[in-house]
Design a protein around this motif. Sequence first.
Motif, PDB file in Angstrom:
ATOM      1  N   GLU A  74      46.743  36.290  32.105  1.00  0.00           N
ATOM      2  CA  GLU A  74      46.454  35.294  31.384  1.00  0.00           C
ATOM      3  C   GLU A  74      46.914  33.934  33.216  1.00  0.00           C
ATOM      4  OE1 GLU A  74      49.740  33.312  29.201  1.00  0.00           O
ATOM      5  OE2 GLU A  74      49.030  35.166  27.790  1.00  0.00           O
ATOM      6  N   ILE A  75      47.322  34.461  34.093  1.00  0.00           N
ATOM      7  CA  ILE A  75      47.863  34.221  35.250  1.00  0.00           C
ATOM      8  C   ILE A  75      46.256  34.125  35.550  1.00  0.00           C
ATOM      9  CG2 ILE A  75      48.516  33.629  37.250  1.00  0.00           C
ATOM     10  CD1 ILE A  75      50.943  34.364  35.301  1.00  0.00           C
ATOM     11  N   ARG A  76      45.626  35.696  35.610  1.00  0.00           N
ATOM     12  CA  ARG A  76      44.206  35.679  36.491  1.00  0.00           C
ATOM     13  C   ARG A  76      43.340  34.773  36.260  1.00  0.00           C
ATOM     14  NH1 ARG A  76      42.242  41.888  37.067  1.00  0.00           N
ATOM     15  NH2 ARG A  76      41.743  41.471  35.519  1.00  0.00           N
ATOM     16  N   LYS A  77      43.153  35.556  34.846  1.00  0.00           N
ATOM     17  CA  LYS A  77      42.073  34.299  34.463  1.00  0.00           C
ATOM     18  C   LYS A  77      42.045  32.442  33.925  1.00  0.00           C
ATOM     19  CE  LYS A  77      41.212  37.454  30.466  1.00  0.00           C
ATOM     20  NZ  LYS A  77      41.531  37.508  29.048  1.00  0.00           N
ATOM     21  N   SER A  78      42.892  31.585  35.009  1.00  0.00           N
ATOM     22  CA  SER A  78      43.071  30.458  34.912  1.00  0.00           C
ATOM     23  C   SER A  78      42.405  30.646  36.671  1.00  0.00           C
ATOM     24  CB  SER A  78      44.679  30.066  35.003  1.00  0.00           C
ATOM     25  OG  SER A  78      44.719  30.755  36.276  1.00  0.00           O
ATOM     26  N   GLY A  79      41.954  31.663  37.393  1.00  0.00           N
ATOM     27  CA  GLY A  79      41.903  30.992  38.414  1.00  0.00           C
ATOM     28  C   GLY A  79      42.512  30.838  39.567  1.00  0.00           C
ATOM     29  N   LYS A  80      43.991  30.275  39.641  1.00  0.00           N
ATOM     30  CA  LYS A  80      43.914  29.093  40.110  1.00  0.00           C
ATOM     31  C   LYS A  80      45.177  30.076  41.163  1.00  0.00           C
ATOM     32  CE  LYS A  80      44.685  24.824  37.106  1.00  0.00           C
ATOM     33  NZ  LYS A  80      45.112  24.694  36.352  1.00  0.00           N
ATOM     34  N   VAL A  81      45.651  31.660  40.744  1.00  0.00           N
ATOM     35  CA  VAL A  81      46.109  32.032  41.651  1.00  0.00           C
ATOM     36  C   VAL A  81      45.330  33.410  42.097  1.00  0.00           C
ATOM     37  CG1 VAL A  81      48.521  33.597  41.630  1.00  0.00           C
ATOM     38  CG2 VAL A  81      48.444  31.493  40.731  1.00  0.00           C
ATOM     39  N   LEU A  82      45.739  34.036  43.230  1.00  0.00           N
ATOM     40  CA  LEU A  82      44.381  35.488  43.787  1.00  0.00           C
ATOM     41  C   LEU A  82      45.505  35.954  44.468  1.00  0.00           C
ATOM     42  CD1 LEU A  82      41.308  33.306  45.630  1.00  0.00           C
ATOM     43  CD2 LEU A  82      41.357  34.130  42.811  1.00  0.00           C
ATOM     44  N   GLY A  83      45.194  37.224  44.030  1.00  0.00           N
ATOM     45  CA  GLY A  83      45.845  38.313  44.919  1.00  0.00           C
ATOM     46  C   GLY A  83      46.815  38.691  43.862  1.00  0.00           C
ATOM     47  N   ASP A 119      53.352  46.375  28.428  1.00  0.00           N
ATOM     48  CA  ASP A 119      51.605  44.996  27.799  1.00  0.00           C
ATOM     49  C   ASP A 119      52.068  44.432  27.893  1.00  0.00           C
ATOM     50  OD1 ASP A 119      51.042  47.908  27.119  1.00  0.00           O
ATOM     51  OD2 ASP A 119      51.508  47.998  25.326  1.00  0.00           O
ATOM     52  N   PHE A 120      53.367  43.424  26.918  1.00  0.00           N
ATOM     53  CA  PHE A 120      53.607  42.243  27.872  1.00  0.00           C
ATOM     54  C   PHE A 120      53.608  40.958  29.316  1.00  0.00           C
ATOM     55  CE2 PHE A 120      57.013  39.269  28.418  1.00  0.00           C
ATOM     56  CZ  PHE A 120      55.735  37.894  26.675  1.00  0.00           C
ATOM     57  N   LEU A 121      54.055  42.390  30.243  1.00  0.00           N
ATOM     58  CA  LEU A 121      54.028  41.844  31.933  1.00  0.00           C
ATOM     59  C   LEU A 121      52.090  41.447  31.366  1.00  0.00           C
ATOM     60  CD1 LEU A 121      55.104  41.077  34.240  1.00  0.00           C
ATOM     61  CD2 LEU A 121      54.844  43.678  34.952  1.00  0.00           C
ATOM     62  N   ASN A 122      51.231  42.913  31.177  1.00  0.00           N
ATOM     63  CA  ASN A 122      50.240  42.643  32.112  1.00  0.00           C
ATOM     64  C   ASN A 122      49.515  41.591  30.794  1.00  0.00           C
ATOM     65  OD1 ASN A 122      48.016  44.202  32.900  1.00  0.00           O
ATOM     66  ND2 ASN A 122      47.002  44.547  30.458  1.00  0.00           N
ATOM     67  N   GLU A 123      49.941  41.004  30.050  1.00  0.00           N
ATOM     68  CA  GLU A 123      49.774  39.844  29.221  1.00  0.00           C
ATOM     69  C   GLU A 123      49.170  38.629  29.938  1.00  0.00           C
ATOM     70  OE1 GLU A 123      50.368  40.256  24.821  1.00  0.00           O
ATOM     71  OE2 GLU A 123      50.034  41.530  24.873  1.00  0.00           O
ATOM     72  N   LYS A 124      50.044  38.214  30.450  1.00  0.00           N
ATOM     73  CA  LYS A 124      51.034  37.522  30.865  1.00  0.00           C
ATOM     74  C   LYS A 124      50.127  37.213  32.221  1.00  0.00           C
ATOM     75  CE  LYS A 124      54.286  35.635  28.219  1.00  0.00           C
ATOM     76  NZ  LYS A 124      54.591  34.219  27.938  1.00  0.00           N
ATOM     77  N   MET A 125      50.154  38.220  33.111  1.00  0.00           N
ATOM     78  CA  MET A 125      49.370  38.899  34.646  1.00  0.00           C
ATOM     79  C   MET A 125      47.336  38.333  34.645  1.00  0.00           C
ATOM     80  SD  MET A 125      51.925  41.401  36.448  1.00  0.00           S
ATOM     81  CE  MET A 125      50.417  41.226  37.952  1.00  0.00           C
TER      82      MET A 125
END
Length: 100
Positions: free
Chosen positions: A43-52, A35-41
């Motif tokens: 956040e990163i996906r929502k930032s839109g700066k990292v794809l894939g 769950d913690f890892l999913n939340e972090k990932m």
Amino acid sequence: MSTSDSQPVSIKILDKDFSFNCPADAEAELLASADFLNEKMLEIRKSGKVLGLERIAVMAALNLAHELLQSKQSLNSDVETRLRHLGSKIDLALQKKTQE
């Protein structure tokens, strides 16, 4: 550990299902970690700066590793400070004892 000691546990990270074998007494920790890892990932996906998915996973791993290292460094610093403080107290107590 024998296979009878472990059980399959399913987790979902970024809408992908994964299944792992883990000891029965570690299932709650595995689920909390997932769950913690999913939340972090997320956040990163929502930032839109990292794809894939792979790049998001690597970025999350790097961020978590960085946080862990900072936490360890801070803890070590706190321990060193406390040890120095205790050393000073011991020195003072020894000085007082030798002056008696």
